[in-house]
Design an enzyme around this catalytic site. Structure first.
Site, PDB file in Angstrom:
ATOM      1  N   ASN A 212      -0.304   0.518   9.852  1.00 55.06           N
ATOM      2  CA  ASN A 212      -0.470  -0.401   8.697  1.00 55.06           C
ATOM      3  C   ASN A 212       0.131   0.185   7.417  1.00 55.06           C
ATOM      4  O   ASN A 212      -0.530   0.409   6.413  1.00 55.06           O
ATOM      5  CB  ASN A 212      -1.935  -0.799   8.485  1.00 55.06           C
ATOM      6  CG  ASN A 212      -2.847   0.372   8.197  1.00 55.06           C
ATOM      7  OD1 ASN A 212      -2.534   1.517   8.533  1.00 55.06           O
ATOM      8  ND2 ASN A 212      -3.975   0.121   7.573  1.00 55.06           N
TER       9      ASN A 212
ATOM     10  N   HIS B  76      -9.116  -2.919  16.632  1.00 59.19           N
ATOM     11  CA  HIS B  76     -10.020  -2.928  15.482  1.00 59.19           C
ATOM     12  C   HIS B  76     -10.915  -4.153  15.680  1.00 59.19           C
ATOM     13  O   HIS B  76     -10.479  -5.287  15.492  1.00 59.19           O
ATOM     14  CB  HIS B  76      -9.179  -3.042  14.201  1.00 59.19           C
ATOM     15  CG  HIS B  76      -9.972  -3.233  12.950  1.00 59.19           C
ATOM     16  ND1 HIS B  76      -9.867  -2.382  11.880  1.00 59.19           N
ATOM     17  CD2 HIS B  76     -10.874  -4.180  12.574  1.00 59.19           C
ATOM     18  CE1 HIS B  76     -10.677  -2.784  10.903  1.00 59.19           C
ATOM     19  NE2 HIS B  76     -11.292  -3.887  11.301  1.00 59.19           N
TER      20      HIS B  76
ATOM     21  N   ASN C  79     -15.101   1.282   6.759  1.00 59.14           N
ATOM     22  CA  ASN C  79     -15.078   0.110   7.635  1.00 59.14           C
ATOM     23  C   ASN C  79     -14.717   0.557   9.048  1.00 59.14           C
ATOM     24  O   ASN C  79     -13.642   1.108   9.243  1.00 59.14           O
ATOM     25  CB  ASN C  79     -14.054  -0.912   7.124  1.00 59.14           C
ATOM     26  CG  ASN C  79     -14.098  -2.199   7.915  1.00 59.14           C
ATOM     27  OD1 ASN C  79     -15.088  -2.476   8.606  1.00 59.14           O
ATOM     28  ND2 ASN C  79     -13.029  -2.980   7.837  1.00 59.14           N
TER      29      ASN C  79
ATOM     30  N   ASP D 181     -10.377   8.458  11.778  1.00 56.51           N
ATOM     31  CA  ASP D 181     -10.049   7.307  10.933  1.00 56.51           C
ATOM     32  C   ASP D 181      -9.777   7.779   9.500  1.00 56.51           C
ATOM     33  O   ASP D 181     -10.258   7.184   8.535  1.00 56.51           O
ATOM     34  CB  ASP D 181     -11.149   6.236  10.966  1.00 56.51           C
ATOM     35  CG  ASP D 181     -10.676   4.915  10.365  1.00 56.51           C
ATOM     36  OD1 ASP D 181      -9.472   4.796  10.039  1.00 56.51           O
ATOM     37  OD2 ASP D 181     -11.507   4.008  10.225  1.00 56.51           O
TER      38      ASP D 181
ATOM     39  N   PHE E 276     -12.298   0.469   1.236  1.00 62.26           N
ATOM     40  CA  PHE E 276     -12.953   1.085   2.397  1.00 62.26           C
ATOM     41  C   PHE E 276     -12.142   2.308   2.823  1.00 62.26           C
ATOM     42  O   PHE E 276     -10.917   2.242   2.903  1.00 62.26           O
ATOM     43  CB  PHE E 276     -12.958   0.120   3.582  1.00 62.26           C
ATOM     44  CG  PHE E 276     -13.888  -1.051   3.465  1.00 62.26           C
ATOM     45  CD1 PHE E 276     -15.235  -0.914   3.787  1.00 62.26           C
ATOM     46  CD2 PHE E 276     -13.416  -2.298   3.072  1.00 62.26           C
ATOM     47  CE1 PHE E 276     -16.085  -2.019   3.718  1.00 62.26           C
ATOM     48  CE2 PHE E 276     -14.268  -3.399   2.998  1.00 62.26           C
ATOM     49  CZ  PHE E 276     -15.606  -3.259   3.330  1.00 62.26           C
TER      50      PHE E 276
END
Ligand SMILES: [Zn+2]
Length: 432
Positions: free
Chosen positions: A94, A178, A277, A304, A322
Site C-alpha cells: 500500500n 486484511h 487496526n 504490522d 492507525f
C-alpha cells in the site's frame, strides 16, 4: 572474510545442536558449527552464552516507499529491522503508487538492494487496492512477489476475492487477507466493549473482523487457495481458523506482538500510540491468542510495522492515524512479556518468526546449519533497556511501549556474514 562466534546458545529445534556452540562464518555462509572451534586470522566475538537465532523474518511490514517517504523509507525501515534483529521483511504494497504492477515492484527491489536487510515484495490483490478489479497477479508473480494482499483495505467484494484466490493458485501465492467488514467497522476507532462505552469512543466490533475471516475461509475452501489471515486479533477469529485448519483448509494466520501483550484497557489514557487496526481487543481475546501461539495453532508473529509522522499521530484518538512502529521492540516485547513468563519458548519463536513465515512465502531458509547463509540474531536475555522512540531508527516514533523497561535486548544482527547492527556498547550502531 571470516568471523568466529564463540560460546553462543543456539535456538533451532529443527537442527540438532549442542547447548553451546562456536559458529564459524566465512564470506556469507556458516561453514562450521561445533562445541569448540579454533581458528586463526579471523575476527573472534565471544557471545558469553547469549542466544543465537537464525535471522528473523517479519512478514508484515509497511516500508512506505514509494510515495510516503515522510513516514518511512526502504532504507530506514530496513535499519529499524536490523536494530530489531530481523533480517528479512515482507513489504506491504500500500505505497503510492500501489505495488499492483511490475514496475513498482522493480523499483522497490532496486531500492532494497542497498538496504541492510532482505526485502521480500508483496503485490496488491486488486488494482490500486480498490477492491474492484484484479491486479495482474501473474505479472506480479513473475516480477518476484511472494504473496498478494490489499492490506490496509479489505477486499469487500466476495466475487473479486474468489477470483483472486483462483488466479493466485497456479502461481502458488498466498492471499494475505486484511479481514475487516468496513460497514460493520464504520468509523470506529477502538474495540467495541466496556472501554469504548466508558471512554465514549466510536467502536469497532470484533465481528467486523470475524465475518470476513469466515467468508475468506469459505472462499479458500471453495477455491483451494492458500489463505493467510493478517493481524488476527479476536478469540472467535482464532476459533474459525482452527476449525478450518482441522478441516484441511489451507489457512494460516498471524498475530502481532501488541495484540499478544496489550488490551483495550490500555487506551484509557487516550494515548494515540495505542491506536492500531485491528484495535487492541479484550483480555479474553488476548489470552486466547497467547494460548493459540503457545499451542502452536497460530503460524506467525508479525509486527504490522506501520510508521506514521508525528503530525498524523498527534491530536485526538478520533483523528489520529492507525498504526505503530513495531520492528525495533518486537523481540524484546515477546521476551519480556511471554518468554520470561513461560508463555512461549525460544523454539516457538523460531517457528513463528522464521520457519513458518519462510514456508508461507516460499523462502529458502534452513536455519543454523552448515552451508546456510549467515543471517543471525544475537539476543542477550539478561540485559534490560528502556524503549525511547526518539532513538528509533524508524522514522515513525510511535510505540505503545515507549518509556517501558524491557528485559532482553538485541546485541548483534548479522546479515550475509557481516555485522549490520552492533549494540554491544549500548549505542545501537548500524554498519553498512
Ligand atoms: Zn498492515
Amino acid at each position: 572474510m571470516k568471523l568466529l562466534l564463540k560460546n553462543g546458545c543456539p535456538v533451532d529445534s529443527r537442527n540438532e545442536l549442542p547447548e553451546k556452540v562456536d559458529i564459524l562464518i566465512e564470506n556469507n555462509k556458516i561453514v562450521k558449527i561445533a562445541e569448540n572451534i579454533d581458528e586463526n586470522d579471523t575476527e573472534i566475538i565471544n557471545l558469553d552464552g547469549t542466544k543465537v537465532l537464525p535471522g528473523l523474518i517479519d512478514m508484515h511490514v509497511h516500508l512506505r516507499e514509494p510515495g510516503y517517504e515522510e513516514k518511512e523509507t526502504i532504507k530506514t525501515g530496513c535499519e529499524a529491522a536490523a536494530a530489531g534483529g530481523i533480517t528479512t521483511v515482507a513489504a506491504m504494497p500500500n505505497t503510492d503508487p500501489i505495488a499492483d504492477n511490475p514496475a513498482t515492484i522493480e523499483l522497490i527491489k532496486a531500492r532494497a538492494q542497498e538496504a541492510l536487510v532482505d526485502v521480500v515484495p508483496l503485490g496488491s490483490i486488486t488494482k490500486g487496492s480498490s477492491g474492484k478489479e484484479l491486479a495482474e497477479i501473474g505479472f506480479l508473480s513473475r516480477s518476484g512477489v511472494k504473496g498478494v494482499t490489499d492490506d490496509g483495505n479489505p477486499v469487500m467484494d466476495s466475487e473479486v476475492m474468489r477470483r483472486a484466490m483462483e488466479y493466485s493458485r497456479p502461481f502458488d501465492l498466498p492471499i494475505i487477507s486484511h479481514c475487516e467488514d468496513l460497514n460493520l467497522a464504520a468509523e470506529g476507532v477502538m474495540h467495541e466493549g466496556f472501554y469504548s462505552t466508558k471512554l465514549g469512543l466510536k467502536p469497532i466490533p470484533a465481528a467486523a473482523e470475524e465475518v470476513m475471516i469466515a467468508r475468506d475461509i469459505a472462499l479458500a475452501d471453495l477455491t483451494g487457495a492458500r489463505l493467510h489471515i493478517a493481524h488476527l486479533s479476536t478469540a472467535r477469529g482464532f476459533e474459525l481458523v482452527k476449525a478450518a485448519r482441522e478441516n484441511g483448509i489451507k489457512v494460516t494466520a498471524e498475530v502481532t506482538p501488541h495484540h499478544l501483550t496489550l488490551t483495550d484497557a490500555d487506551l484509557q489514557e487516550y494515548n494515540t500510540a495505542m491506536k492500531v487496526n485491528p484495535p487492541l481487543r479484550s483480555v479474553d481475546d488476548r489470552d486466547t491468542l497467547i494460548k493459540a501461539v503457545k499451542d502452536g495453532q497460530l503460524s506467525v508473529i508479525a509486527t504490522d510495522h506501520a510508521p506514521h509522522t508525528y503530525e498524523e499521530k498527534m491530536g485526538t484518538i478520533d483523528s489520529a492515524a492507525f498504526g505503530i512502529s513495531g520492528l525495533e521492540t518486537a523481540l524484546s516485547v515477546l521476551h519480556h512479556y511471554l518468554i520470561r513468563k513461560g508463555n512461549l519458548d525460544w523454539n516457538q519463536i523460531i517457528e513463528l518468526m522464521y520457519y513458518n513465515p519462510a514456508e508461507i512465502l516460499r523462502l529458502d531458509k534452513e536455519g543454523l546449519k552448515i552451508g546456510s547463509i549467515a543471517d543471525l540474531t544475537i539476543f542477550a536475555e539478561n540485559e534490560s533497556w528502556t524503549v525511547d522512540t526518539d532513538k528509533f531508527k524508524s522514522l515513525g516514533k510511535h510505540s505503545p511501549y515507549n518509556g517501558q523497561e524491557l528485559t532482553g535486548t538485541v546485541k548483534l544482527t548479522i546479515k550475509d556474514g557481516k555485522i549490520i547492527y552492533d549494540n554491544r556498547g549500548g549505542q545501537g550502531e548500524l554498519i553498512y
